[in-house]
Design a protein around this motif. Structure first.
Motif, PDB file in Angstrom:
ATOM      1  N   UNK A 183     -46.866 -22.931  30.167  1.00  0.00           N
ATOM      2  CA  UNK A 183     -45.928 -21.894  29.726  1.00  0.00           C
ATOM      3  C   UNK A 183     -44.598 -22.082  30.454  1.00  0.00           C
ATOM      4  N   UNK A 184     -43.556 -22.519  29.780  1.00  0.00           N
ATOM      5  CA  UNK A 184     -42.291 -22.843  30.450  1.00  0.00           C
ATOM      6  C   UNK A 184     -41.636 -21.676  31.175  1.00  0.00           C
ATOM      7  N   UNK A 185     -41.921 -20.441  30.730  1.00  0.00           N
ATOM      8  CA  UNK A 185     -41.274 -19.287  31.368  1.00  0.00           C
ATOM      9  C   UNK A 185     -42.220 -18.535  32.294  1.00  0.00           C
ATOM     10  N   UNK A 186     -43.345 -19.151  32.662  1.00  0.00           N
ATOM     11  CA  UNK A 186     -44.330 -18.467  33.505  1.00  0.00           C
ATOM     12  C   UNK A 186     -43.733 -18.071  34.855  1.00  0.00           C
ATOM     13  N   UNK A 187     -43.025 -18.987  35.510  1.00  0.00           N
ATOM     14  CA  UNK A 187     -42.462 -18.698  36.824  1.00  0.00           C
ATOM     15  C   UNK A 187     -41.420 -17.590  36.732  1.00  0.00           C
ATOM     16  N   UNK A 188     -40.606 -17.614  35.670  1.00  0.00           N
ATOM     17  CA  UNK A 188     -39.584 -16.577  35.500  1.00  0.00           C
ATOM     18  C   UNK A 188     -40.239 -15.209  35.308  1.00  0.00           C
ATOM     19  N   UNK A 189     -41.332 -15.162  34.564  1.00  0.00           N
ATOM     20  CA  UNK A 189     -42.045 -13.899  34.355  1.00  0.00           C
ATOM     21  C   UNK A 189     -42.602 -13.367  35.680  1.00  0.00           C
ATOM     22  N   UNK A 200     -41.471 -13.978  38.715  1.00  0.00           N
ATOM     23  CA  UNK A 200     -40.353 -13.532  39.555  1.00  0.00           C
ATOM     24  C   UNK A 200     -39.815 -12.186  39.079  1.00  0.00           C
ATOM     25  N   UNK A 201     -39.774 -11.999  37.761  1.00  0.00           N
ATOM     26  CA  UNK A 201     -39.319 -10.718  37.212  1.00  0.00           C
ATOM     27  C   UNK A 201     -40.262  -9.591  37.619  1.00  0.00           C
ATOM     28  N   UNK A 202     -41.572  -9.872  37.562  1.00  0.00           N
ATOM     29  CA  UNK A 202     -42.542  -8.864  37.960  1.00  0.00           C
ATOM     30  C   UNK A 202     -42.386  -8.509  39.439  1.00  0.00           C
ATOM     31  N   UNK A 208     -39.344  -6.238  39.959  1.00  0.00           N
ATOM     32  CA  UNK A 208     -39.595  -4.869  39.501  1.00  0.00           C
ATOM     33  C   UNK A 208     -40.578  -4.155  40.415  1.00  0.00           C
ATOM     34  N   UNK A 209     -41.591  -4.892  40.884  1.00  0.00           N
ATOM     35  CA  UNK A 209     -42.579  -4.285  41.776  1.00  0.00           C
ATOM     36  C   UNK A 209     -41.924  -3.834  43.074  1.00  0.00           C
ATOM     37  N   UNK A 210     -40.996  -4.660  43.598  1.00  0.00           N
ATOM     38  CA  UNK A 210     -40.286  -4.296  44.832  1.00  0.00           C
ATOM     39  C   UNK A 210     -39.406  -3.076  44.603  1.00  0.00           C
TER      40      UNK A 210
END
Length: 277
Positions: free
Chosen positions: A255-261, A263-265, A268-270
């Motif tokens: 999944x090419x955007x797995x790392x971006x997802x 990092x986004x999580x 938001x969690x922080x």
């Protein structure tokens, strides 16, 4: 392949064309790998739910003169370490048996091709179905929880009933191409029927089961085995859980955007103070 009891049995069965009844016996033997060298043909037949003559024919199909010869071979192939565990209590033996299961899994993963193929199938399915009922529901739920952090559309199927096929149909209409199944003993009839239905609906079925001879094997396009422990009142499933995490890794790699997802999580969690440090 590791030198675990289950691994040696798997190697013994490979390359033989087995009938459905013989596959049932093989499945039972893998499940009870540590006990099989000490079981009579009558006891094995009872455990597998087949006739005693079927056990004898099974041994002959593997190239032995009969079941006593097969049992003798299994006893002689037992590593000396097996005797060293005889003085341990049942809890210690259960832990050591799980370590053997993990070592067997490590041996299987020496060839990463099946896992990589599974990763491609799972990553390419939008939505992705994850099935696990009864004993396997926690495995499916854990996979789905983490998979949803990198995959855009994961749908968990952890409850049986008449709605199960409806949810498969809905996923197929939405574009699903693959289903991941966690199948652990005892195997619910609903799971076998669901996999048969899913394949007829056009889904590629990837299955994690305790052996290549499990009842779900006939309805899987790709089955990756991970042995369960049977030394306690309830089976232990460390190897299937770890294999689930390995499949997550393989899917994320596709999944090419797995790392971006991820990092986004984390961002938001922080912001929400989701976790206590």
């Amino acid at each position: 392949m590791s030198d675990s009891p289950a691994g040696r049995l798997q190697a013994l069965f490979e390359g033989h064309r087995l009938t459905p009844t013989q596959r049932r016996i093989a499945h039972c033997m893998v499940r009870r790998a540590g006990d099989v060298p000490f079981l009579s043909s009558v006891e094995l037949a009872e455990l597998a739910g087949v006739s005693q003559p079927s056990v004898t024919r099974f041994a002959v199909a593997l190239g032995f003169d009969g079941y006593p010869a097969l049992r003798k071979h299994l006893r002689e192939s037992m590593p000396a370490a097996a005797e060293e565990t005889s003085g341990l209590n049942e809890y210690q033996q259960a832990v050591l048996a799980e370590i053997e299961n993990l070592q067997h899994l490590a041996g299987l993963l020496a060839d990463p091709a099946p896992v990589e193929r599974a990763g491609r199938l799972l990553a390419g399915s939008r939505p992705l179905l994850v099935l696990g009922l009864r004993a396997a529901s926690s495995q499916a739920r854990g996979f789905a929880y983490f998979a949803a952090k990198v995959h855009p559309d994961v749908r968990l199927l952890d409850e049986g009933g008449s709605m199960l096929t409806d949810r498969v149909d809905a996923a197929v209409r939405a574009g699903a191409t693959a289903l991941l199944c966690f199948a652990l003993p005892r195997h619910p009839r609903e799971v076998v029927e669901a996999l048969e239905y899913a394949r007829k609906a056009g889904l590629a079925v990837v299955t994690v089961a305790e052996s290549a001879f499990a009842p779900v094997a006939a309805h899987s396009d790709l089955l990756i085995p991970a042995a369960v422990g049977t030394g306690l009142a309830f089976d232990t499933a460390c190897a299937p859980m770890l294999l689930g995490r390995v499949l997550l890794e393989a899917m994320a790699d596709e999944l090419p955007d797995a790392q971006a997802r991820l990092e986004e999580f984390d961002t938001k969690a922080a912001t929400r103070g989701l976790f206590v440090e």
